[in-house]
Design a protein around this motif. Structure first.
Motif, PDB file in Angstrom:
ATOM      1  N   LEU A   1      -7.262 -12.725 -13.683  1.00 50.44           N
ATOM      2  CA  LEU A   1      -6.100 -13.106 -14.498  1.00 50.44           C
ATOM      3  C   LEU A   1      -4.879 -13.272 -13.601  1.00 50.44           C
ATOM      4  O   LEU A   1      -4.146 -14.248 -13.691  1.00 50.44           O
ATOM      5  CB  LEU A   1      -5.850 -12.010 -15.535  1.00 50.44           C
ATOM      6  N   TRP A   2      -4.714 -12.321 -12.668  1.00 54.97           N
ATOM      7  CA  TRP A   2      -3.561 -12.374 -11.790  1.00 54.97           C
ATOM      8  C   TRP A   2      -3.620 -13.593 -10.879  1.00 54.97           C
ATOM      9  O   TRP A   2      -2.627 -14.266 -10.644  1.00 54.97           O
ATOM     10  CB  TRP A   2      -3.482 -11.095 -10.964  1.00 54.97           C
ATOM     11  N   LEU A   3      -4.830 -13.884 -10.371  1.00 56.65           N
ATOM     12  CA  LEU A   3      -4.984 -15.039  -9.492  1.00 56.65           C
ATOM     13  C   LEU A   3      -4.585 -16.309 -10.235  1.00 56.65           C
ATOM     14  O   LEU A   3      -3.928 -17.189  -9.678  1.00 56.65           O
ATOM     15  CB  LEU A   3      -6.443 -15.120  -9.019  1.00 56.65           C
ATOM     16  N   GLY A   4      -4.958 -16.381 -11.514  1.00 54.45           N
ATOM     17  CA  GLY A   4      -4.571 -17.529 -12.325  1.00 54.45           C
ATOM     18  C   GLY A   4      -3.077 -17.627 -12.476  1.00 54.45           C
ATOM     19  O   GLY A   4      -2.485 -18.706 -12.342  1.00 54.45           O
ATOM     20  N   ILE A   5      -2.429 -16.486 -12.717  1.00 53.21           N
ATOM     21  CA  ILE A   5      -0.979 -16.498 -12.891  1.00 53.21           C
ATOM     22  C   ILE A   5      -0.299 -16.922 -11.596  1.00 53.21           C
ATOM     23  O   ILE A   5       0.630 -17.720 -11.592  1.00 53.21           O
ATOM     24  CB  ILE A   5      -0.477 -15.114 -13.351  1.00 53.21           C
ATOM     25  N   LEU A   6      -0.796 -16.403 -10.481  1.00 54.44           N
ATOM     26  CA  LEU A   6      -0.215 -16.769  -9.199  1.00 54.44           C
ATOM     27  C   LEU A   6      -0.373 -18.275  -8.971  1.00 54.44           C
ATOM     28  O   LEU A   6       0.568 -18.954  -8.552  1.00 54.44           O
ATOM     29  CB  LEU A   6      -0.886 -16.000  -8.065  1.00 54.44           C
ATOM     30  N   ALA A   7      -1.568 -18.800  -9.272  1.00 58.74           N
ATOM     31  CA  ALA A   7      -1.797 -20.226  -9.102  1.00 58.74           C
ATOM     32  C   ALA A   7      -0.833 -21.018  -9.967  1.00 58.74           C
ATOM     33  O   ALA A   7      -0.273 -22.033  -9.546  1.00 58.74           O
ATOM     34  CB  ALA A   7      -3.241 -20.557  -9.464  1.00 58.74           C
ATOM     35  N   HIS A   8      -0.588 -20.539 -11.178  1.00 53.88           N
ATOM     36  CA  HIS A   8       0.358 -21.198 -12.073  1.00 53.88           C
ATOM     37  C   HIS A   8       1.762 -21.164 -11.473  1.00 53.88           C
ATOM     38  O   HIS A   8       2.491 -22.152 -11.525  1.00 53.88           O
ATOM     39  CB  HIS A   8       0.313 -20.484 -13.421  1.00 53.88           C
TER      40      HIS A   8
ATOM     41  N   ALA B   1       2.640 -12.583   0.796  1.00 53.22           N
ATOM     42  CA  ALA B   1       2.017 -12.816  -0.508  1.00 53.22           C
ATOM     43  C   ALA B   1       0.571 -13.270  -0.352  1.00 53.22           C
ATOM     44  O   ALA B   1      -0.283 -12.934  -1.173  1.00 53.22           O
ATOM     45  CB  ALA B   1       2.821 -13.856  -1.291  1.00 53.22           C
ATOM     46  N   LEU B   2       0.282 -14.008   0.722  1.00 48.55           N
ATOM     47  CA  LEU B   2      -1.089 -14.472   0.931  1.00 48.55           C
ATOM     48  C   LEU B   2      -2.024 -13.290   1.198  1.00 48.55           C
ATOM     49  O   LEU B   2      -3.146 -13.240   0.696  1.00 48.55           O
ATOM     50  CB  LEU B   2      -1.134 -15.463   2.102  1.00 48.55           C
ATOM     51  N   ALA B   3      -1.528 -12.315   1.978  1.00 50.91           N
ATOM     52  CA  ALA B   3      -2.359 -11.140   2.268  1.00 50.91           C
ATOM     53  C   ALA B   3      -2.667 -10.389   0.983  1.00 50.91           C
ATOM     54  O   ALA B   3      -3.800  -9.945   0.771  1.00 50.91           O
ATOM     55  CB  ALA B   3      -1.639 -10.220   3.251  1.00 50.91           C
ATOM     56  N   LYS B   4      -1.680 -10.278   0.110  1.00 50.69           N
ATOM     57  CA  LYS B   4      -1.920  -9.562  -1.151  1.00 50.69           C
ATOM     58  C   LYS B   4      -2.929 -10.322  -2.009  1.00 50.69           C
ATOM     59  O   LYS B   4      -3.740  -9.716  -2.718  1.00 50.69           O
ATOM     60  CB  LYS B   4      -0.599  -9.387  -1.903  1.00 50.69           C
ATOM     61  N   THR B   5      -2.870 -11.651  -1.944  1.00 44.79           N
ATOM     62  CA  THR B   5      -3.843 -12.450  -2.686  1.00 44.79           C
ATOM     63  C   THR B   5      -5.246 -12.195  -2.155  1.00 44.79           C
ATOM     64  O   THR B   5      -6.182 -11.960  -2.924  1.00 44.79           O
ATOM     65  CB  THR B   5      -3.519 -13.948  -2.513  1.00 44.79           C
ATOM     66  N   LEU B   6      -5.375 -12.226  -0.807  1.00 47.06           N
ATOM     67  CA  LEU B   6      -6.707 -12.049  -0.226  1.00 47.06           C
ATOM     68  C   LEU B   6      -7.245 -10.645  -0.479  1.00 47.06           C
ATOM     69  O   LEU B   6      -8.442 -10.465  -0.690  1.00 47.06           O
ATOM     70  CB  LEU B   6      -6.659 -12.361   1.273  1.00 47.06           C
ATOM     71  N   VAL B   7      -6.342  -9.649  -0.467  1.00 47.30           N
ATOM     72  CA  VAL B   7      -6.781  -8.288  -0.789  1.00 47.30           C
ATOM     73  C   VAL B   7      -7.430  -8.280  -2.165  1.00 47.30           C
ATOM     74  O   VAL B   7      -8.526  -7.750  -2.362  1.00 47.30           O
ATOM     75  CB  VAL B   7      -5.597  -7.299  -0.768  1.00 47.30           C
ATOM     76  N   ARG B   8      -6.771  -8.912  -3.118  1.00 44.21           N
ATOM     77  CA  ARG B   8      -7.302  -8.866  -4.485  1.00 44.21           C
ATOM     78  C   ARG B   8      -8.607  -9.637  -4.598  1.00 44.21           C
ATOM     79  O   ARG B   8      -9.529  -9.203  -5.289  1.00 44.21           O
ATOM     80  CB  ARG B   8      -6.258  -9.393  -5.450  1.00 44.21           C
ATOM     81  N   ILE B   9      -8.681 -10.792  -3.927  1.00 43.97           N
ATOM     82  CA  ILE B   9      -9.933 -11.561  -4.017  1.00 43.97           C
ATOM     83  C   ILE B   9     -11.075 -10.755  -3.405  1.00 43.97           C
ATOM     84  O   ILE B   9     -12.172 -10.663  -3.960  1.00 43.97           O
ATOM     85  CB  ILE B   9      -9.775 -12.928  -3.328  1.00 43.97           C
TER      86      ILE B   9
ATOM     87  N   VAL C   1       5.674 -15.277   3.087  1.00 50.40           N
ATOM     88  CA  VAL C   1       6.670 -15.142   2.024  1.00 50.40           C
ATOM     89  C   VAL C   1       6.626 -13.707   1.498  1.00 50.40           C
ATOM     90  O   VAL C   1       5.548 -13.172   1.254  1.00 50.40           O
ATOM     91  CB  VAL C   1       6.363 -16.135   0.877  1.00 50.40           C
ATOM     92  N   GLY C   2       7.791 -13.103   1.350  1.00 54.26           N
ATOM     93  CA  GLY C   2       7.853 -11.760   0.775  1.00 54.26           C
ATOM     94  C   GLY C   2       7.119 -10.727   1.593  1.00 54.26           C
ATOM     95  O   GLY C   2       6.272  -9.999   1.088  1.00 54.26           O
TER      96      GLY C   2
ATOM     97  N   ALA D   1       5.561 -12.117  -8.579  1.00 55.64           N
ATOM     98  CA  ALA D   1       4.166 -12.127  -9.040  1.00 55.64           C
ATOM     99  C   ALA D   1       3.255 -11.433  -8.051  1.00 55.64           C
ATOM    100  O   ALA D   1       2.213 -10.911  -8.434  1.00 55.64           O
ATOM    101  CB  ALA D   1       3.693 -13.557  -9.265  1.00 55.64           C
ATOM    102  N   SER D   2       3.640 -11.386  -6.758  1.00 53.00           N
ATOM    103  CA  SER D   2       2.706 -10.875  -5.755  1.00 53.00           C
ATOM    104  C   SER D   2       2.433  -9.378  -5.909  1.00 53.00           C
ATOM    105  O   SER D   2       1.440  -8.885  -5.389  1.00 53.00           O
ATOM    106  CB  SER D   2       3.212 -11.161  -4.343  1.00 53.00           C
TER     107      SER D   2
END
Ligand code: SF4
Ligand code: SF4
Lengths: 393, 131
Positions: A109-116, A250-258, A199-200, A349-350
């Motif tokens: 769900l979060w990945l979708g929100i981030l993509a949005h 923010a990219l690192a946080k995304t990859l952590v979640r994936i 970023v961030g 969002a991150s």
């Protein structure tokens, strides 16, 4: 250029909770962020004191809709300490399975929100479609898509049958393939790279000093996870890796979640294969002995903390909750310093806040005395347009 | 660029959304929809009303009777949070959940699960508005 202040919020009905930020701007750069919390105060802690232990369980489930099972797990683990009972081993495994399914659904769900937020709505649709499979699985196991009501003090309510386990394994195979694909997209796609990399940034020392939790701190390379550090349920028996990335952006946080989704998939497989047999719940008395207990759980967003004090009656004497988003707010304010206005939605969002979105932004340009109101949607559109015009810095 | 391939694949595949209400999803067996109570076997113990976290159940007396024994549970569906706790504690296991999930109704009668002695057509009736 004079410093300009933008108040953002507090009305954000599109996402879960209202919060207000005052951003100090120097041109396009955010130089300071000041949060103001408390708009979503619902009096849950006080209400729980007027409910029995069983009723308060359903109340705690409703603190957060997305990580509802993290809340009930934390509640029952804490209450079981107060009641001096222990859930049977099979129940603990079922708790792990449901918690990890919940984590997958929350991260997707979060990945979708981030993509949005970065204007990548195609990915938003795909992740939410795949998330539906997890919700169907949860509905099959527990009877509901969101508020599962599966945990109870002393065990769980429903068993996982072999047919359900087979179905879950199939869904896990599908999701593993999809998640690997999303990981490729996050690493290779120019949209993600341009908007999220560098970023961030949250440095490891800041993350420690400001007591960040969950994927926010793990994205800064700090290896901490309640499931490993203070295991609850059956987490001490299910092997898994604590995912960290060192970049802190923010990219690192995304990859952590994936990567955590992939870990969760493996954990569910392991737990389904190694579930011990036996009872799934034990009887608990109506009244616990006087006493107190704390409990910690790794919710999808980070460490969740509960405290329950009993005075020997049917109702808790004191009930205290600390959710991960609150712990991440100081770190978020640090991350917001030095970024562009157009990056605010992504950085907020991150941390996967329960307060992610800014629905109304009031802009006050002091030097010109101008005032206008932005909705969250307009801020998002502004950020997309700004990036179209300016491209990559 | 892998996204483009994915998008092209999805253009030709079937949509994942269903055309509700013509098409409906199959519900899992454990789904918790509208409550039903088998009033013939209910002993009127009132445990369900005491344990309900949403205070959605009131115990009502049949007309003319005042004793505790003859009370029967009345569920206000608009208050119910479908947690299933009442079904869990019921000593006679007479509470169950159907797969009916479209629970909107125009009157109070449709929004409650009431024992047979609560009069039909009693729209603003005392029993229905209590609790
Ligand atoms: S399902 Fe829960 S809320 Fe609804 S009547 Fe039963 S106990 Fe009350
Ligand atoms: S708990 Fe069961 S038997 Fe007791 S009043 Fe409720 S429905 Fe009837």
């Amino acid at each position: 250029m004079p410093i300009v202040e933008i108040p953002v919020g507090p009305q954000h009905p599109a996402l879960k909770e209202p919060i207000r930020f005052i951003f100090q701007l120097d041109g396009e750069i955010v130089v300071g962020a000041e949060p103001r919390l408390g708009y979503a105060h619902r009096g849950i802690e006080k209400l729980a004191e007027h409910r029995t232990y069983v009723q308060a369980l359903y109340l705690s489930e409703r603190i957060c809709g997305i990580c509802s099972v993290a809340h009930t797990t934390c509640y029952v683990e804490t209450a079981e300490r107060v009641f001096n009972v222990e859930a049977p081993p099979r129940a603990k495994y079922i708790r792990v399975i449901v918690s990890e399914l919940n984590r997958i659904h929350s991260h997707l769900l979060w990945l979708g929100i981030l993509a949005h937020e970065v204007g990548f709505d195609t990915l938003f649709m795909y992740t939410w479609r795949d998330r539906e499979m997890v919700l169907d699985l949860l509905e099959m196991i527990t009877g509901n898509r969101v508020l599962y009501a599966i945990n109870m003090i002393g065990g769980v309510r429903h068993d996982i049958t072999p047919e359900m386990a087979d179905k879950a394994r199939k869904v896990m195979d599908y999701l593993e393939e999809r998640t690997k694909y999303y990981k490729r997209v996050a690493e290779e796609d120019p949209v993600f790279n341009n908007r999220l990399a560098e970023v961030g940034i949250l440095s490891p020392s800041d993350a420690r000093r400001l007591c960040a939790v969950g994927p926010t701190i793990r994205g800064s390379g700090v290896k901490t996870d309640i499931r490993r550090d203070d295991p609850y349920s059956a987490y001490d028996e299910v092997p898994f890796n604590v995912i960290t990335y060192d970049e802190g952006d923010a990219l690192a946080k995304t990859l952590v979640r994936i990567d955590e989704i992939l870990e969760s998939i493996n954990m569910i497989r392991y737990a389904l294969d190694h579930m011990p047999g036996g009872e799934i719940s034990v009887r608990v008395p109506m009244r616990p002995p006087p006493g107190e207990a704390v409990g910690r759980v790794e919710a999808p967003r980070g460490e969740l903390f509960y405290y329950i004090k009993s005075d020997g009656t049917m109702r808790p004497y004191r009930f205290k909750v600390r959710t991960p988003t609150l712990a991440n707010i100081p770190a978020l304010c640090r991350m917001l310093e030095g970024i562009f206005v157009a990056d605010i939605p992504v950085v907020v969002a991150s941390i996967d806040p329960c307060i992610a979105c800014m629905d109304r932004v009031l802009l006050i340009d002091k030097s010109r005395g101008k005032k206008w109101v932005w909705t969250k949607e307009e801020l998002r559109r502004y950020s997309l347009k700004w990036y179209e015009e300016h491209g990559r810095r | 660029m892998s996204v483009i391939k994915e998008v092209l694949r999805n253009i030709i595949s079937r949509p994942v959304t269903l055309k509700y209400p013509q098409e409906r999803k199959e519900l899992p067996e454990r789904f918790r929809g509208r409550i039903t109570i088998d009033y013939d076997n209910c002993i009127g113990c009132g445990l369900c009303a005491r344990v309900c976290p949403a205070l959605a159940i009131t115990m009502v007396n049949p007309p003319g009777k005042k004793d505790i024994r003859s009370r029967r549970p009345l569920v206000h569906l608009y208050k119910c949070i479908f947690c299933g706790q009442c079904a869990l504690v019921c000593p006679r296991k007479v509470i169950s959940f159907t797969h009916e999930y479209e629970l909107a109704s125009y009157d109070k009668e449709g929004s409650v699960v009431a024992p047979p002695f609560v009069k039909k057509g009693n729209k603003g009736g005392r029993e229905l508005s209590k609790g």
